[in-house]
Design a protein around this motif. Structure first.
Motif, short mmCIF file in Angstrom:
data_model
loop_
_atom_site.label_atom_id
_atom_site.label_comp_id
_atom_site.label_asym_id
_atom_site.label_seq_id
_atom_site.Cartn_x
_atom_site.Cartn_y
_atom_site.Cartn_z
N UNK A 87 27.55 46.60 38.04
CA UNK A 87 27.49 47.15 39.40
C UNK A 87 27.31 46.04 40.42
N UNK A 88 26.41 45.11 40.15
CA UNK A 88 26.16 44.01 41.10
C UNK A 88 27.39 43.12 41.28
N UNK A 89 28.07 42.82 40.19
CA UNK A 89 29.28 41.98 40.27
C UNK A 89 30.37 42.69 41.07
N UNK A 90 30.56 43.97 40.83
CA UNK A 90 31.61 44.72 41.54
C UNK A 90 31.33 44.77 43.04
N UNK A 91 30.10 45.05 43.42
CA UNK A 91 29.78 45.14 44.84
C UNK A 91 29.88 43.77 45.51
N UNK A 92 29.48 42.73 44.82
CA UNK A 92 29.61 41.37 45.37
C UNK A 92 31.08 41.01 45.57
N UNK A 93 31.90 41.32 44.59
CA UNK A 93 33.33 41.03 44.68
C UNK A 93 33.97 41.78 45.84
N UNK A 94 33.62 43.06 46.02
CA UNK A 94 34.17 43.84 47.12
C UNK A 94 33.73 43.26 48.47
N UNK A 96 32.92 40.12 49.18
CA UNK A 96 33.66 38.87 49.42
C UNK A 96 35.09 39.14 49.86
N UNK A 97 35.71 40.16 49.26
CA UNK A 97 37.08 40.50 49.64
C UNK A 97 37.15 40.97 51.09
N UNK A 98 36.19 41.79 51.50
CA UNK A 98 36.20 42.35 52.85
C UNK A 98 35.98 41.30 53.93
N UNK A 101 36.63 36.06 51.77
CA UNK A 101 36.17 34.88 51.02
C UNK A 101 36.53 34.92 49.54
N UNK A 102 37.09 36.02 49.06
CA UNK A 102 37.41 36.14 47.64
C UNK A 102 38.66 35.32 47.32
N UNK A 103 38.62 34.61 46.20
CA UNK A 103 39.76 33.82 45.74
C UNK A 103 40.14 34.24 44.32
N UNK A 166 45.21 54.29 50.28
CA UNK A 166 44.80 54.71 51.62
C UNK A 166 43.55 54.00 52.14
N UNK A 167 42.61 53.64 51.25
CA UNK A 167 41.37 53.02 51.70
C UNK A 167 41.35 51.51 51.51
N UNK A 168 42.22 50.99 50.67
CA UNK A 168 42.32 49.58 50.28
C UNK A 168 41.53 49.33 49.00
N UNK A 169 41.92 48.29 48.29
CA UNK A 169 41.34 47.97 46.99
C UNK A 169 39.85 47.65 47.05
#
Length: 412
Positions: A87-94, A96-98, A101-103, A166-169
């Motif tokens: 859960x923590x990894x998924x929320x962090x990744x989301x 960073x994407x928003x 900063x995600x690569x 519709x909401x984005x990844x």
């Protein structure tokens, strides 16, 4: 006499709820991560294949060692830890994407952590469920979990595709993380006491090798492992090829891909519903092999008839995955029950780890192969290679003692 079902166990209901919440989030994530890579980060097919390799490499590299961990320690804390970290990894990744900063390297690293936690959850859950229900309730428990996961596959893929469209990844990834936290809350409420694992003076390497040796000695489990390994290898090539083709080649790519995958979920739900009746009528062996022949061959027929991403071809692929899902749904819960009932409890985690290392480790190899084939040949030839491997995967079971099994009390 009234049949006592697994549903009478309050702790099983909590485990079922946790599995359902996690699976719902995972269905959305299955579409969100590839779209995050292809659309949000502009990844190539080869870069997407590396994300998939990172997801499944832990099955190959860590499964045996995590199997020893599961047999040495209580399973409930391991399940809680696996879901919380995911859960923590998924929320962090989301997040960073928003913020932009995600690569790709970050996504690959996150996929490796998520894959490792998936291995831990899978092995701990496999060994924990038989402790929560009685031996007589175990087949019913597995059937309920399999049917629920199939039902989630029906709506989850379609809803996931719509959410990504519709909401984005990144927002879809957030929902995946929330589902994992719900699972943590439910597992924390399970009260079934676990037996204290007996201490062992054997080395970790020796204990891990015992799992492989036990699997190799068991003719039925060995044949099921061979089938699952070949099927997963081919399926990963097929799915990556279809993902690249549909997401990049269709105006409503994520939604179209979700609908195609939803067809497979419908088939799996139907198959799971028919499984017990088919076994009672035709016997375990014959119904299993017939189901595998249908489920493993249908994708090849679909790919051969669909050479592009036109609406007609997508309908053909959807029908093929529907038929494939029926076959897979018939067999899945029975195969899990056989592996749980025929392996002694002290070895259960390690034998399942060996099984998963072979079958799910093939996904990492399949992802590498898929990236190379799609880049070199394009998606359609790559999809044919993957579907052909899936069709051939029935042979180990068809040539094994499974064909003579009348019911689940027969395995040897």
């Amino acid at each position: 006499m009234t049949k006592v079902t697994a549903w009478s166990s309050r702790d099983f209901r909590r485990i079922w709820g946790a599995t359902t919440a996690s699976a719902l989030g995972n269905e959305v994530g299955e579409l969100a991560l590839p779209v995050l890579a292809l659309v949000w980060l502009g990844a190539s097919a080869e870069e997407l294949s590396w994300v998939r390799v990172a997801t499944f490499l832990p099955y190959l590299a860590l499964t045996l060692w995590i199997g020893v961990l599961v047999d040495r320690h209580p399973r409930r804390p391991l399940l809680i830890g696996a879901e919380a970290v995911s859960a923590c990894v998924l929320l962090t990744m989301a997040g960073l994407a928003l913020v932009g900063s995600l690569t790709i390297p970050m996504l690959i690293a996150a996929a490796a952590v998520l894959g490792s936690m998936a291995v831990l959850h899978m092995l701990a859950d496999f060994s924990f469920v038989p402790l929560v229900v009685s031996r007589e309730q175990l087949a019913d428990a597995n059937a309920r979990i399999t049917a629920t996961q199939s039902a989630i596959g029906i709506g989850g893929s379609g809803v996931g595709g719509a959410l990504v469209q519709w909401l984005s990844a990144p927002f879809a990834v957030v929902l995946n993380g929330i589902g994992r936290f719900v699972a943590v809350a439910l597992i924390c409420r399970v009260r079934t006491p676990e037996p204290t694992p007996e201490p062992s003076t054997d080395s970790t390497l020796r204990q891990a090798s015992e799992g492989l040796a036990a699997l190799a000695r068991h003719r039925v489990v060995r044949s099921l492992a061979a089938e699952a390994t070949a099927w997963n290898l081919g399926n990963e090539v097929l799915m990556l090829a279809l993902t690249v083709a549909v997401v990049q080649g269709h105006p409503s790519g994520p939604l179209a891909l979700g609908v195609i995958l939803m067809a497979g979920g419908i088939g799996a739900f139907l198959g799971a519903s028919l499984s017990a009746q088919l076994t009672a009528t035709f016997g375990y062996g014959r119904s299993l092999i017939a189901a595998m022949a249908l489920g493993n061959t249908a994708p090849l027929l679909g790919v051969l008839l669909a050479s592009d991403t036109s609406t007609r071809s997508l309908v053909v692929l959807g029908v093929a995955l529907l038929a494939s899902g029926v076959g897979v749904g018939v067999a899945n819960s029975q195969a899990v029950t056989v592996r749980q009932l025929t392996v002694p409890e002290p070895l259960r985690g390690r034998v399942n780890a060996a099984y998963r290392m072979l079958s799910w480790g093939a996904l990492a190899i399949g992802a590498l192969l898929a990236g190379s084939l799609v880049t070199t040949w394009s998606w359609w030839p790559a999809a044919i290679v993957g579907a052909t491997l899936m069709a051939a995967s029935t042979l180990p079971v068809a040539l094994s003692p499974v064909r003579g099994m009348r019911d689940l009390a027969d395995p040897s």
